[in-house]
Motif scaffolding. Sequence first.
Motif, PDB file in Angstrom:
ATOM      1  N   UNK A  11       0.837  -1.204   0.000  1.00 36.70           N
ATOM      2  CA  UNK A  11       0.000   0.000   0.000  1.00 36.70           C
ATOM      3  C   UNK A  11       0.869   1.250   0.000  1.00 36.70           C
ATOM      4  N   UNK A  12       1.951   1.237   0.773  1.00 39.14           N
ATOM      5  CA  UNK A  12       2.852   2.394   0.815  1.00 39.14           C
ATOM      6  C   UNK A  12       3.459   2.651  -0.567  1.00 39.14           C
ATOM      7  N   UNK A  13       3.804   1.600  -1.279  1.00 34.41           N
ATOM      8  CA  UNK A  13       4.376   1.775  -2.611  1.00 34.41           C
ATOM      9  C   UNK A  13       3.354   2.368  -3.575  1.00 34.41           C
ATOM     10  N   UNK A  14       2.114   1.878  -3.484  1.00 35.27           N
ATOM     11  CA  UNK A  14       1.053   2.405  -4.347  1.00 35.27           C
ATOM     12  C   UNK A  14       0.767   3.858  -3.992  1.00 35.27           C
ATOM     13  N   UNK A  15       0.703   4.150  -2.705  1.00 37.29           N
ATOM     14  CA  UNK A  15       0.451   5.519  -2.250  1.00 37.29           C
ATOM     15  C   UNK A  15       1.548   6.449  -2.730  1.00 37.29           C
ATOM     16  N   UNK A  32       8.724   9.502   3.702  1.00 39.01           N
ATOM     17  CA  UNK A  32       8.129   8.340   3.024  1.00 39.01           C
ATOM     18  C   UNK A  32       9.179   7.278   2.752  1.00 39.01           C
ATOM     19  N   UNK A  33      10.335   7.694   2.282  1.00 39.78           N
ATOM     20  CA  UNK A  33      11.430   6.749   2.018  1.00 39.78           C
ATOM     21  C   UNK A  33      11.817   6.030   3.305  1.00 39.78           C
ATOM     22  N   UNK A  57       8.026  -4.979  -4.403  1.00 38.51           N
ATOM     23  CA  UNK A  57       8.543  -3.681  -4.842  1.00 38.51           C
ATOM     24  C   UNK A  57       8.098  -3.322  -6.247  1.00 38.51           C
ATOM     25  N   UNK A  58       7.744  -4.335  -7.039  1.00 39.38           N
ATOM     26  CA  UNK A  58       7.273  -4.078  -8.396  1.00 39.38           C
ATOM     27  C   UNK A  58       8.295  -3.298  -9.207  1.00 39.38           C
ATOM     28  N   UNK A  59       7.847  -2.192  -9.804  1.00 40.76           N
ATOM     29  CA  UNK A  59       8.715  -1.370 -10.645  1.00 40.76           C
ATOM     30  C   UNK A  59       9.329  -0.200  -9.889  1.00 40.76           C
ATOM     31  N   UNK A  60       9.174  -0.173  -8.565  1.00 48.14           N
ATOM     32  CA  UNK A  60       9.686   0.941  -7.765  1.00 48.14           C
ATOM     33  C   UNK A  60      11.180   0.734  -7.521  1.00 48.14           C
ATOM     34  N   UNK A  61      12.004   1.479  -8.259  1.00 52.25           N
ATOM     35  CA  UNK A  61      13.460   1.292  -8.182  1.00 52.25           C
ATOM     36  C   UNK A  61      14.019   1.690  -6.816  1.00 52.25           C
ATOM     37  N   UNK A  62      13.409   2.678  -6.151  1.00 50.88           N
ATOM     38  CA  UNK A  62      13.866   3.054  -4.812  1.00 50.88           C
ATOM     39  C   UNK A  62      13.615   1.930  -3.818  1.00 50.88           C
ATOM     40  N   UNK A  63      12.435   1.325  -3.884  1.00 49.59           N
ATOM     41  CA  UNK A  63      12.127   0.211  -2.983  1.00 49.59           C
ATOM     42  C   UNK A  63      13.065  -0.961  -3.251  1.00 49.59           C
TER      43      UNK A  63
END
Length: 105
Positions: A11-15, A32-33, A57-63
Motif C-alpha cells: 500500500x505504501x508503494x502504491x500511495x 516516506x522513504x 517492490x514491483x517497478x519501484x526502483x527506490x524500494x
Amino acid sequence: MKKFLMPLFAVMLVTTANAANKEPTKEEFCVTISEIAESIMSLRQMGSSAQELMEISGNNSLAKALVLDSFAEPAYSTEAYQEKAVREFKSKAYLECTVVMSEEK
C-alpha cells in the motif's frame, strides 16, 4: 505481524506512486522513504526472502534499492536486535535521502 506488514508495504508503494500527482516536499519524500525502509527491514528481520520483497517492490526502483541494502545487513534472532536494526535502517535511509535532497536544486 508479517502478514500485516506485507500488504502495508504494498500500500505504501502504491500511495507513493499515486502521490506523483502532487509534488511532495523534500521532507515528505524523505519521511516516506524512511517509512518504506522501515517496512522492508521489518519484513527482512521477520524472515521474508529477497525474492518476496523484490516482487512486492514491483517497478519501484527506490524500494528495490532499499531491499538490496536491507540484505547487506544481518538478520537477527532476538527481538531487541531486530528492532534496533529496523530503527537504524530507517534512520540511515532518512539521512541519506536528506543529504541527496539537500544537494538537489
